[in-house]
Scaffold this motif. Structure first.
Motif: not given
Length: 131
Positions: A9, A83, A120
């Motif tokens: 992440a 993301d 993520a």
């Protein structure tokens, strides 16, 4: 989250800086027989996304009597990867539009599925809607 998930992440901005292109997410309302309209409760957003288009072999299950054809066809599977941290908890919805603004003629896509990769990124399955 585990150690790998936290590390992965934290590296998403680096992944985006190399592979991502700019997109515009256009929220839409879908209802009944009416054409979709812009959702006034959600705003458009400019984000980086990694868009991949890969050929995928698909099989047509129906083969009517008397037909003699190859039930396999090849079609592009288009997926945008964003993301999840950039979405701030407000994920796109099925029916929303994605515009690839860095590409020639800025092609538009309709979002047909929204899912997480489990770590993520949010994965959007897309269908091109440009004429």
């Amino acid at each position: 989250m585990g150690l790998f998930a936290n590390t992965w992440a934290a590296r998403q901005h680096q992944l985006d800086s190399v592979f991502a292109e700019s997109i515009r997410l256009v929220p839409k309302l879908i209802g009944g027989y009416a054409a979709s309209v812009i959702d006034p409760d959600r705003s458009e957003r400019l984000l980086p996304a990694i868009i991949s288009e890969a050929p995928q072999r698909q099989h047509v299950d129906e083969n009517a009597i008397g037909r003699d054809f190859n039930p396999a066809l090849v079609a592009a599977r288009t997926v945008a990867s964003i993301d999840a941290a950039r979405l701030g908890g407000e994920w796109p919805r099925v029916g929303d539009r994605l515009v690839a603004i860095d590409r020639h003629n800025q092609p538009s896509f309709e979002i047909t599925a929204v899912e997480s990769d489990g770590l993520a990124r949010v994965l959007l399955s897309l269908v091109r809607i440009d004429p």
